[in-house]
Each structure stands twice: as structure tokens, then as C-alpha cells.
Design an enzyme around this catalytic site. Structure first.
Site, PDB file in Angstrom:
ATOM      1  N   TRP A  22      37.056  45.804  39.492  1.00  0.00           N
ATOM      2  CA  TRP A  22      37.004  46.510  40.766  1.00  0.00           C
ATOM      3  C   TRP A  22      35.579  46.553  41.284  1.00  0.00           C
ATOM      4  CZ3 TRP A  22      41.973  47.175  41.899  1.00  0.00           C
ATOM      5  CH2 TRP A  22      42.879  47.544  40.907  1.00  0.00           C
TER       6      TRP A  22
ATOM      7  N   HIS B 205      35.812  51.636  40.912  1.00  0.00           N
ATOM      8  CA  HIS B 205      35.304  52.233  39.662  1.00  0.00           C
ATOM      9  C   HIS B 205      34.978  53.715  39.830  1.00  0.00           C
ATOM     10  CE1 HIS B 205      35.247  48.896  36.890  1.00  0.00           C
ATOM     11  NE2 HIS B 205      34.785  48.102  37.851  1.00  0.00           N
TER      12      HIS B 205
ATOM     13  N   ASP C 147      28.222  46.833  35.854  1.00  0.00           N
ATOM     14  CA  ASP C 147      28.134  45.710  36.790  1.00  0.00           C
ATOM     15  C   ASP C 147      26.688  45.367  37.134  1.00  0.00           C
ATOM     16  OD1 ASP C 147      30.769  44.873  37.087  1.00  0.00           O
ATOM     17  OD2 ASP C 147      31.199  46.388  38.614  1.00  0.00           O
TER      18      ASP C 147
ATOM     19  N   ARG D  51      25.183  43.579  33.799  1.00  0.00           N
ATOM     20  CA  ARG D  51      25.581  42.196  33.497  1.00  0.00           C
ATOM     21  C   ARG D  51      24.730  41.182  34.242  1.00  0.00           C
ATOM     22  NH1 ARG D  51      31.500  40.887  36.173  1.00  0.00           N
ATOM     23  NH2 ARG D  51      30.945  38.752  35.633  1.00  0.00           N
TER      24      ARG D  51
ATOM     25  N   HIS E  89      33.977  42.046  30.859  1.00  0.00           N
ATOM     26  CA  HIS E  89      34.636  42.664  32.018  1.00  0.00           C
ATOM     27  C   HIS E  89      36.067  42.183  32.215  1.00  0.00           C
ATOM     28  CE1 HIS E  89      31.003  44.596  33.936  1.00  0.00           C
ATOM     29  NE2 HIS E  89      30.442  43.814  33.032  1.00  0.00           N
TER      30      HIS E  89
ATOM     31  N   HIS F 171      33.699  52.054  32.474  1.00  0.00           N
ATOM     32  CA  HIS F 171      33.831  50.874  33.334  1.00  0.00           C
ATOM     33  C   HIS F 171      34.969  49.937  32.886  1.00  0.00           C
ATOM     34  CE1 HIS F 171      32.251  47.920  36.243  1.00  0.00           C
ATOM     35  NE2 HIS F 171      32.700  47.029  35.371  1.00  0.00           N
TER      36      HIS F 171
ATOM     37  N   ASP G 290      38.282  48.147  34.730  1.00  0.00           N
ATOM     38  CA  ASP G 290      38.498  46.709  34.925  1.00  0.00           C
ATOM     39  C   ASP G 290      39.793  46.210  34.281  1.00  0.00           C
ATOM     40  OD1 ASP G 290      36.373  46.014  36.568  1.00  0.00           O
ATOM     41  OD2 ASP G 290      35.068  45.351  34.926  1.00  0.00           O
TER      42      ASP G 290
ATOM     43  N   HIS H 104      41.617  40.761  36.409  1.00  0.00           N
ATOM     44  CA  HIS H 104      40.697  40.813  35.261  1.00  0.00           C
ATOM     45  C   HIS H 104      41.426  40.497  33.953  1.00  0.00           C
ATOM     46  CE1 HIS H 104      36.657  42.364  36.625  1.00  0.00           C
ATOM     47  NE2 HIS H 104      37.351  42.263  37.743  1.00  0.00           N
TER      48      HIS H 104
ATOM     49  N   HIS I 272      40.078  37.127  44.189  1.00  0.00           N
ATOM     50  CA  HIS I 272      39.556  38.123  43.252  1.00  0.00           C
ATOM     51  C   HIS I 272      38.872  39.261  44.006  1.00  0.00           C
ATOM     52  CE1 HIS I 272      38.293  39.426  39.221  1.00  0.00           C
ATOM     53  NE2 HIS I 272      37.318  40.001  39.913  1.00  0.00           N
TER      54      HIS I 272
ATOM     55  N   ASP J  80      39.465  43.280  44.004  1.00  0.00           N
ATOM     56  CA  ASP J  80      38.394  44.179  43.548  1.00  0.00           C
ATOM     57  C   ASP J  80      38.032  45.195  44.629  1.00  0.00           C
ATOM     58  OD1 ASP J  80      37.831  43.385  40.964  1.00  0.00           O
ATOM     59  OD2 ASP J  80      36.037  42.227  41.482  1.00  0.00           O
TER      60      ASP J  80
HETATM   61  N1  ADE Z   1      35.165  35.100  35.135  1.00  0.00           N
HETATM   62  C1  ADE Z   1      36.004  34.384  34.372  1.00  0.00           C
HETATM   63  N2  ADE Z   1      37.236  34.940  34.349  1.00  0.00           N
HETATM   64  C2  ADE Z   1      37.166  36.038  35.119  1.00  0.00           C
HETATM   65  C3  ADE Z   1      38.105  37.037  35.447  1.00  0.00           C
HETATM   66  N3  ADE Z   1      39.354  37.006  35.000  1.00  0.00           N
HETATM   67  N4  ADE Z   1      37.687  38.033  36.229  1.00  0.00           N
HETATM   68  C4  ADE Z   1      36.424  38.063  36.654  1.00  0.00           C
HETATM   69  N5  ADE Z   1      35.496  37.168  36.382  1.00  0.00           N
HETATM   70  C5  ADE Z   1      35.858  36.147  35.609  1.00  0.00           C
HETATM   71 ZN    ZN Z   2      33.351  44.995  35.855  1.00  0.00          ZN
HETATM   72 ZN    ZN Z   3      36.371  41.839  39.503  1.00  0.00          ZN
END
Ligand code: ADE
Ligand code: ZN
Ligand code: ZN
Length: 278
Positions: free
Chosen positions: A1, A6, A45, A48, A60, A125, A129, A135, A158, A162
Site C-alpha cells: 500500500w 499503511h 518504505d 528500503r 514487502h 508495515h 502489505d 503483494h 500495482h 497501492d
Molecule cells: N517486486 C517484485 N514482486 C513484487 C510484488 N509482488 N509487489 C511489489 N513489488 C514487487
Molecule cells: Zn511496503
Molecule cells: Zn505495493
């Protein structure tokens, strides 16, 4: 997210922790803030993307190597890579908290205090996720390479799960207001939510692996039944996803955020007191 997701998860969890859990978590986080959990919910986040924290990027998500929309499943041995995944991270940081939370702060040296603080921030966190369906999916890097349009902007699938769907749902509310709204819905059982069912199956800090896998499998199942139900090509060709795609799928984002917050609160109670109600 994204940050709204989050922070909302963290605010919901703050409503379900007992006073004993709250004081323990505040001590671990070295914080006395009203928003003690929401305030640290996106730290992972930022971390990372630092050179020191790069190794945490795989924590994550768990990249289920299944074949949506025809089949959805998560398998720990198959899907949690050598570098770790969200499920192994939740196992590891839960164990660190279980072993260390009860020692008085005065007996902690700086390094053990830092380990515990990071463990608390990671758990807050990663349980969030874990509930974002993409995720728990490897296909197209969790949807990161599925190009779509939302509200006239070019983005990817994605990112719309998120962030975009969550922001449209919150409709201008901040995370605290959105969380209060969802907490009322949890209490009222709105939208057909069966909140007792959210704690069914294995929910035990004595078997974190089974608990986290159950939650991951449940989120991953939504990839087949909702997120990519129409297939990747249909989603890519669907035009602007802020309209009919949003209408068809926002309920999944809403229940997964509410569930993540509720489960995070209960999980922290189990860690600190061994009881779900703290
Ligand atoms: N990078 C690789 N796989 C992922 C996922 N499922 N979610 C977010 N980032 C990624
Ligand atoms: Zn995350
Ligand atoms: Zn994400």
C-alpha cells in the site's frame, strides 16, 4: 500500500490494542505520540530505498508463482525466495518482539533497543502489505508492469491498488478519519463483514508461519477472483480504471485494509499479552 493505506491500517490497529499493548509498543518505538503507530507505518518504505536498507526490498511481498486468473495459490517453499519475503519477515520480527518486549527498557542497550524498534516498525508495515493482493503475486512483478490509465494519468496496476483505489475510497478523508470510518464499519459488521471470521483458522504467535501463510493465501485468492479476474489484456484494454474497474473492485481494497488493521492490533496483543483482547 501507499502511505494512506499503511497509515489507515495503523490507526485501525491503534483502536484494537489493549492499554498494556499500547504502552509496550510505545516503549519499543520510543514514542509517546498520539499517532505512535501511524507515524512509523511507512518507515519501511523509506528504509528500503536507502543503501543500508536495500536488502529489505523483498520483504514487502511474497511472489506467488501461480497462473492467474486461472489459478491462484501461495506456497512458502516455492515462493519465498532466498532473500526472504513478507512471510519470513513477519515470522522473524514477531519472534524478535516475542523474545524481547518484556525486558524492561532500562536493561536494554542501544543496539537491542534499535533491533526491537525496527522489529515493531517492520511488523506494523508488513502485516499491511501482506493484505494487498498484488503483494502476494509474482505475475508481471506484482502488476508493476501492467500499464493502465487512472483518472487520466498513465500508471500501472500495482500502483492503482497501492494508492489510487484507496485514495478514491477515502474521498478526501485523512488516514485517521478513514480509519475511524472503517473501525465503525468493523463494529457494525457493515458490507456483510464477518469480523470473527477474520480471526478464524490458525491465528497464533506460536505458529506465525501458518498464520501469515493463511493471510497471504487469502489475499492472493483475490488476484484471481477480483484484481485480474478479467485477465491482464482486458484490464490493460479497459480504458480508465477509475470508473467501472474501480466500481467493481473497491470493496476488496476496503475489506483488506480493514482486516489488516484489525489483525495487526490483535497480533500485537498476542505478542505482548498472549491474549487476543490484550
Ligand atoms: N517486486 C517484485 N514482486 C513484487 C510484488 N509482488 N509487489 C511489489 N513489488 C514487487
Ligand atoms: Zn511496503
Ligand atoms: Zn505495493
Amino acid at each position: 500500500w501507499g502511505s494512506l493505506g499503511h497509515e489507515t491500517v495503523a490507526w485501525i490497529a491503534q483502536s484494537y490494542v489493549s492499554p498494556a499493548t499500547e504502552s509496550t509498543i510505545k516503549a519499543l518505538l520510543e514514542s509517546n505520540r498520539t499517532d505512535y503507530m501511524a507515524n512509523v507505518s511507512t518507515w519501511a518504505d523509506s528504509y528500503r530505498y536507502t543503501s543500508e536498507g536495500r536488502w529489505t526490498a523483498p520483504l514487502h511481498y511474497i511472489d506467488a508463482n501461480d497462473d492467474p486468473p486461472s489459478s491462484c495459490s501461495v506456497d512458502y517453499a516455492r515462493d519465498c525466495g532466498d532473500a526472504g519475503c513478507s512471510v519470513s519477515a513477519i515470522v522473524n520480527y514477531t519472534s524478535i518482539l516475542l523474545n524481547g518486549h518484556h525486558r524492561p527498557s532500562s536493561s536494554r542497550n542501544a543496539s537491542s533497543a534499535a533491533v526491537l524498534k525496527d522489529a515493531a516498525r517492520f511488523i506494523i508495515h508488513f502485516i499491511g502489505d501482506l493484505h494487498q493482493p498484488l503483494h502476494d503475486e509474482a505475475l508481471d512483478v506484482g502488476g508493476n508492469t501492467i500499464n493502465v490509465t487512472y483518472d487520466g494519468e498513465d500508471t500501472n496496476l500495482h500502483h492503482i491498488w497501492d494508492t489510487e483505489i484507496v485514495e478514491q475510497l477515502a474521498d478526501g478523508m485523512d488516514a485517521h478519519e478513514f480509519a475511524e470510518n472503517l473501525t465503525k464499519s468493523i463494529e457494525a459488521g457493515d458490507y456483510g463483514w464477518n469480523v470473527n471470521g477474520w480471526l478464524s483458522g490458525v491465528v497464533s504467535v506460536n505458529n506465525t508461519l501458518a498464520t501469515a501463510m493463511e493471510w497471504a493465501s487469502e489475499a492472493n485468492a483475490f488476484v484471481c477472483t477480483d484484481v485480474l479476474q478479467e485477465g491482464v489484456d482486458a484490464v490493460e484494454d479497459d480504458g480508465d480504471l477509475s470508473r467501472s474497474y474501480y466500481e467493481a473492485h473497491y470493496d476488496v481494497a476496503r475489506v483488506q485494509i480493514a482486516k489488516a488493521g484489525y489483525r495487526l492490533g490483535i497480533w500485537l496483543n498476542l505478542i505482548v499479552t498472549g491474549r487476543m483482547d490484550g
